[in-house]
Design an enzyme around this catalytic site. Sequence first.
Site, PDB file in Angstrom:
ATOM      1  N   GLY A  15       3.559   0.917   5.238  1.00  0.00           N
ATOM      2  CA  GLY A  15       4.679   1.664   5.812  1.00  0.00           C
ATOM      3  C   GLY A  15       4.451   2.113   7.237  1.00  0.00           C
ATOM      4  O   GLY A  15       5.134   3.026   7.707  1.00  0.00           O
ATOM      5  N   VAL A  71       7.878   8.481   2.065  1.00  0.00           N
ATOM      6  CA  VAL A  71       9.140   7.750   2.042  1.00  0.00           C
ATOM      7  C   VAL A  71       9.006   6.383   2.719  1.00  0.00           C
ATOM      8  O   VAL A  71       9.651   5.412   2.301  1.00  0.00           O
ATOM      9  CB  VAL A  71      10.264   8.577   2.713  1.00  0.00           C
ATOM     10  CG1 VAL A  71       9.998   8.798   4.192  1.00  0.00           C
ATOM     11  CG2 VAL A  71      11.621   7.935   2.485  1.00  0.00           C
ATOM     12  N   ASP A  72       8.162   6.263   3.742  1.00  0.00           N
ATOM     13  CA  ASP A  72       8.040   4.983   4.460  1.00  0.00           C
ATOM     14  C   ASP A  72       7.470   3.886   3.573  1.00  0.00           C
ATOM     15  O   ASP A  72       8.029   2.789   3.486  1.00  0.00           O
ATOM     16  CB  ASP A  72       7.172   5.161   5.702  1.00  0.00           C
ATOM     17  CG  ASP A  72       7.757   6.151   6.693  1.00  0.00           C
ATOM     18  OD1 ASP A  72       8.986   6.132   6.879  1.00  0.00           O
ATOM     19  OD2 ASP A  72       6.993   6.939   7.270  1.00  0.00           O
ATOM     20  N   SER A  73       6.348   4.174   2.902  1.00  0.00           N
ATOM     21  CA  SER A  73       5.763   3.149   2.035  1.00  0.00           C
ATOM     22  C   SER A  73       6.627   2.929   0.794  1.00  0.00           C
ATOM     23  O   SER A  73       6.653   1.823   0.234  1.00  0.00           O
ATOM     24  CB  SER A  73       4.336   3.515   1.634  1.00  0.00           C
ATOM     25  OG  SER A  73       4.290   4.729   0.920  1.00  0.00           O
ATOM     26  N   CYS A 109     -10.201   5.238   9.063  1.00  0.00           N
ATOM     27  CA  CYS A 109      -9.705   4.944   7.717  1.00  0.00           C
ATOM     28  C   CYS A 109      -8.908   3.645   7.713  1.00  0.00           C
ATOM     29  O   CYS A 109      -9.056   2.815   6.811  1.00  0.00           O
ATOM     30  CB  CYS A 109      -8.848   6.098   7.214  1.00  0.00           C
ATOM     31  SG  CYS A 109      -8.203   5.859   5.544  1.00  0.00           S
ATOM     32  N   ALA A 126       0.863  -1.183   0.000  1.00  0.00           N
ATOM     33  CA  ALA A 126       0.000   0.000   0.000  1.00  0.00           C
ATOM     34  C   ALA A 126       0.899   1.232   0.000  1.00  0.00           C
ATOM     35  O   ALA A 126       1.609   1.485   0.977  1.00  0.00           O
ATOM     36  CB  ALA A 126      -0.904  -0.006   1.213  1.00  0.00           C
ATOM     37  N   MET A 149      -4.387   4.122  -3.040  1.00  0.00           N
ATOM     38  CA  MET A 149      -5.820   4.285  -2.797  1.00  0.00           C
ATOM     39  C   MET A 149      -6.233   5.747  -2.944  1.00  0.00           C
ATOM     40  O   MET A 149      -5.677   6.622  -2.278  1.00  0.00           O
ATOM     41  CB  MET A 149      -6.170   3.795  -1.392  1.00  0.00           C
ATOM     42  CG  MET A 149      -6.053   2.301  -1.212  1.00  0.00           C
ATOM     43  SD  MET A 149      -6.292   1.812   0.523  1.00  0.00           S
ATOM     44  CE  MET A 149      -4.743   2.371   1.235  1.00  0.00           C
ATOM     45  N   CYS A 204      -6.083  13.125   6.695  1.00  0.00           N
ATOM     46  CA  CYS A 204      -5.651  12.888   5.318  1.00  0.00           C
ATOM     47  C   CYS A 204      -6.319  13.799   4.308  1.00  0.00           C
ATOM     48  O   CYS A 204      -5.673  14.233   3.355  1.00  0.00           O
ATOM     49  CB  CYS A 204      -5.887  11.423   4.949  1.00  0.00           C
ATOM     50  SG  CYS A 204      -7.580  10.855   5.220  1.00  0.00           S
ATOM     51  N   SER A 229       1.491   5.302  -0.326  1.00  0.00           N
ATOM     52  CA  SER A 229       0.851   6.608  -0.153  1.00  0.00           C
ATOM     53  C   SER A 229       1.627   7.717  -0.846  1.00  0.00           C
ATOM     54  O   SER A 229       1.165   8.842  -0.902  1.00  0.00           O
ATOM     55  CB  SER A 229       0.754   6.930   1.338  1.00  0.00           C
ATOM     56  OG  SER A 229       2.060   7.070   1.885  1.00  0.00           O
ATOM     57  N   SER A 230       2.827   7.420  -1.312  1.00  0.00           N
ATOM     58  CA  SER A 230       3.803   8.329  -1.928  1.00  0.00           C
ATOM     59  C   SER A 230       4.810   8.859  -0.916  1.00  0.00           C
ATOM     60  O   SER A 230       5.740   9.560  -1.279  1.00  0.00           O
ATOM     61  CB  SER A 230       3.141   9.515  -2.649  1.00  0.00           C
ATOM     62  OG  SER A 230       2.814  10.566  -1.752  1.00  0.00           O
TER      63      SER A 230
END
Length: 426
Positions: free
Chosen positions: A156, A44-46, A129, A39, A64, A234, A41-42
Amino acid sequence: MASRKPFEQLAKFAADQCRQVVGYQPMKLPSKFDNIVVAMSSGVDSSVAAAMFSSFPNARGIYMQNWTETNSAREQCHERDWKDVQKVGAHLNIPVEKVNFEQDYWLDVFEPMLRDYEQGVTPNPDIGCNRFIKFGKLRSHLDVTFGAGNYWLVTGHYSRVLQTQARASGSDSWHLLRAFYAPKDQSYYLSQVPSAALPALCLPMGVLTKPEVREIANDIGLPTAHKPDSQGICFVANSQHGKISRFLEQYIPSHAGEIVTLDPTTGERKTWGRHTGLWNYTIGQKVGISMPQGDPRYQGAWFVADKRVDTNEIVICRGRDNPCLYKNRVVLKDFSPLGSLSEIKDVIKQHLADGAILIQHRSLQEPVKASSCTWETTRAGESRLSVVLEQRQRAIAPGQYCTIYQKERILGSGTILTSDEVETHI
């Protein structure tokens, strides 16, 4: 560290003895030919999570789309995020897909949030969410695509999913725990994730520190290596609306009411101004109201002590550390256990005396020891969990989630119904 490939680095950290938790096996990782969905999100973690498994043949990313505002700054932000995910996918040579869950988000997260605000409480939509979208609708979508139990979901989040060491009976189970790196721990936000999701959930950030994640991103030249961490709700963060109140006023009608003080000794009530709606305020918030600073009784800053829905009043008190802002009991409704409720009750009962049962009523706060946990049933048949705390806590806000821990392990969470002050005999 630069000489290691991302997955090799992850395996090294997962096996690091200093990052292990007593009573649990080392973090289980997907095998080479497993279906792996990250998944993305853009952030750095993911992006680093995707890099960990980019060498696996059946790894892919998924983005998503949960919110759209036509011709708005936030819509432009969504497009930038999706473009960043595509850039990361191209850099890692993995396919990425965008799915749209806007309708589900609106029905399961946004509308309940609006109802909560209208009722005068302060909800936490990010937890909703995670429960209904990231680990609800997304999992349902992946079940259809790959078959239930036939894929790994990687995110992430800074938390850990670990399997207990087999007991004498040969049984073991999966638990959700705090992250190794406490300053970024996100276990509070995952406290409503269904237990069924845990065996196939991989949270690689759980054994890493944020500096290590940034270093890995730099080492492999990720396009998002220097992207700032996102902050706030978010659908509001980075938008033209700025503060949440300016955003919500588009959806919630304003019902003006009085801002009052109550003398703790005499009960005398005084009105000092007007508010534009209870939803604009939360317990413990500083109130920008003009008070007679020439009078020593009213000098200094004033804070929200109570929100009275029945009279549509905001009650304020003087001083950030006013005793009326501190409570030592919290009552939860709709408690969602991570495991069977009977087992969770047994764990709480077993570990209360040794000080291992802790609560958090907001993310990243210092955990607070519980001195008692009592399960109650209302006349309407609704279950309540009453938790008395060893130390009084400031600004416990109804509507927020309160998470129960047994040391590092999340036992579950519920919505704060009320908080008050009770006599204790510790």
